[in-house]
Design an enzyme around this catalytic site. Structure first.
Site, PDB file in Angstrom:
ATOM      1  N   HIS A  23       3.470  -0.475  12.674  1.00 60.73           N
ATOM      2  CA  HIS A  23       3.522  -0.342  10.952  1.00 60.73           C
ATOM      3  C   HIS A  23       2.087   0.291  10.522  1.00 60.73           C
ATOM      4  CE1 HIS A  23       7.196  -1.222   9.181  1.00 60.73           C
ATOM      5  NE2 HIS A  23       6.631  -1.038   8.133  1.00 60.73           N
ATOM      6  N   CYS A  79      -4.830  -2.885   1.241  1.00 66.36           N
ATOM      7  CA  CYS A  79      -5.571  -3.443   2.386  1.00 66.36           C
ATOM      8  C   CYS A  79      -4.539  -3.501   3.503  1.00 66.36           C
ATOM      9  CB  CYS A  79      -6.252  -4.677   2.276  1.00 66.36           C
ATOM     10  SG  CYS A  79      -7.087  -5.411   3.601  1.00 66.36           S
ATOM     11  N   GLU A 127       3.269   1.833  -1.644  1.00 67.23           N
ATOM     12  CA  GLU A 127       3.737   2.315  -3.094  1.00 67.23           C
ATOM     13  C   GLU A 127       2.612   2.728  -3.777  1.00 67.23           C
ATOM     14  OE1 GLU A 127       4.770  -0.754  -1.432  1.00 67.23           O
ATOM     15  OE2 GLU A 127       6.755   0.417  -1.055  1.00 67.23           O
ATOM     16  N   SER A 131       0.876  -1.092  -0.143  1.00 70.51           N
ATOM     17  CA  SER A 131       0.050   0.178   0.145  1.00 70.51           C
ATOM     18  C   SER A 131       0.727   1.280  -0.041  1.00 70.51           C
ATOM     19  CB  SER A 131      -1.184   0.098   1.232  1.00 70.51           C
ATOM     20  OG  SER A 131      -2.108  -1.143   1.088  1.00 70.51           O
TER      21      SER A 131
HETATM   22  N1  RBF Z   1       1.466  -3.590   3.052  1.00 65.62           N
HETATM   23  C1  RBF Z   1      -0.010  -3.498   2.929  1.00 65.62           C
HETATM   24  O1  RBF Z   1      -0.557  -3.056   1.746  1.00 65.62           O
HETATM   25  N2  RBF Z   1      -0.855  -4.022   3.790  1.00 65.62           N
HETATM   26  C2  RBF Z   1      -0.279  -4.199   4.839  1.00 65.62           C
HETATM   27  O2  RBF Z   1      -1.005  -4.771   6.030  1.00 65.62           O
HETATM   28  C3  RBF Z   1       1.085  -4.244   5.153  1.00 65.62           C
HETATM   29  N3  RBF Z   1       1.668  -4.561   6.290  1.00 65.62           N
HETATM   30  C4  RBF Z   1       3.240  -4.365   6.537  1.00 65.62           C
HETATM   31  C5  RBF Z   1       3.729  -4.507   7.622  1.00 65.62           C
HETATM   32  C6  RBF Z   1       4.941  -4.699   7.731  1.00 65.62           C
HETATM   33  C7  RBF Z   1       5.576  -4.928   9.183  1.00 65.62           C
HETATM   34  C8  RBF Z   1       5.931  -4.303   6.657  1.00 65.62           C
HETATM   35  C9  RBF Z   1       7.239  -3.837   7.017  1.00 65.62           C
HETATM   36  C10 RBF Z   1       5.057  -3.858   5.467  1.00 65.62           C
HETATM   37  C11 RBF Z   1       3.973  -3.783   5.409  1.00 65.62           C
HETATM   38  N4  RBF Z   1       3.421  -3.723   4.124  1.00 65.62           N
HETATM   39  C12 RBF Z   1       1.762  -3.618   3.901  1.00 65.62           C
HETATM   40  C13 RBF Z   1       4.070  -3.114   3.068  1.00 65.62           C
HETATM   41  C14 RBF Z   1       4.282  -1.660   2.890  1.00 65.62           C
HETATM   42  O3  RBF Z   1       3.048  -1.374   2.196  1.00 65.62           O
HETATM   43  C15 RBF Z   1       5.519  -1.539   1.929  1.00 65.62           C
HETATM   44  O4  RBF Z   1       4.885  -2.283   0.620  1.00 65.62           O
HETATM   45  C16 RBF Z   1       6.798  -1.745   2.418  1.00 65.62           C
HETATM   46  O5  RBF Z   1       6.880  -1.047   3.490  1.00 65.62           O
HETATM   47  C17 RBF Z   1       7.872  -1.534   1.487  1.00 65.62           C
HETATM   48  O6  RBF Z   1       7.783  -0.097   1.021  1.00 65.62           O
END
Ligand code: RBF
Length: 149
Positions: free
Chosen positions: A82, A74, A52, A50
């Site tokens: 986070h 989502c 990105e 998300s």
């Molecule tokens: N991206 C989502 O779209 N939904 C999530 O629930 C989600 N949870 C994350 C939890 C952690 C601990 C991390 C490190 C990243 C998560 N991300 C999630 C990814 C985030 O949106 C992104 O792609 C990364 O942080 C790389 O920039």
């Protein structure tokens, strides 16, 4: 509903929680078609998470070929802070795109406490929010068009 037969709509969907974001995309596509948007005028792109969505939507909005963009993601609350950082960043990032850009960007981010709440909103008890995002995109594209006339 406005006439959407010549509208060009972009969708950027996050791969994180893809079982949920995939259903949101399907719901959005179904509603776009139902209201007359042609398949050839729909662009679907994916990004890893998300966070990105901000970059992805910014690039699509700037490409000059679309009338509205829908950000689909989502975020599910976990054990670390986070969730709050990602939700805040995406909310502010998408808001900024709307204030500074010419193309409306729809905020299609589910922010939920657990998977069950996400499922309720993707074809469950509370319908499919993807359809609402599509309707909003069509209405906002029309809003922008009206100002250009
Ligand atoms: N991206 C989502 O779209 N939904 C999530 O629930 C989600 N949870 C994350 C939890 C952690 C601990 C991390 C490190 C990243 C998560 N991300 C999630 C990814 C985030 O949106 C992104 O792609 C990364 O942080 C790389 O920039």
């Amino acid at each position: 509903m406005p006439d959407a037969s010549s509208m060009r709509i972009g969708i950027v969907a996050a791969e994180w929680n893809h079982e949920i974001t995939g259903k949101l995309v399907d719901g959005a596509l179904e509603a776009l078609r139902q209201y007359g948007v042609k398949d050839g005028n729909i662009t679907v792109k994916t990004v890893p998470g998300s966070f990105e969505l901000i970059y992805g939507c910014s690039q699509l909005a700037k490409c000059g070929l679309l009338d509205a963009v829908i950000a689909i993601g989502c975020v599910i609350r976990g054990d670390t802070p986070h969730f709050d950082y990602i939700c805040d960043a995406v909310t502010q990032g998408i808001s900024k795109l709307n204030v500074e850009g010419q193309v409306p960007v729809v905020f299609g981010l589910l922010t939920v406490n657990n998977l069950e709440q996400a499922e309720e909103r993707t074809g469950g008890r509370l319908g499919n929010k993807g359809e609402e995002f599509a309707v909003t995109a069509i209405k906002m594209a029309d809003f922008a068009w009206q100002l250009q006339k």
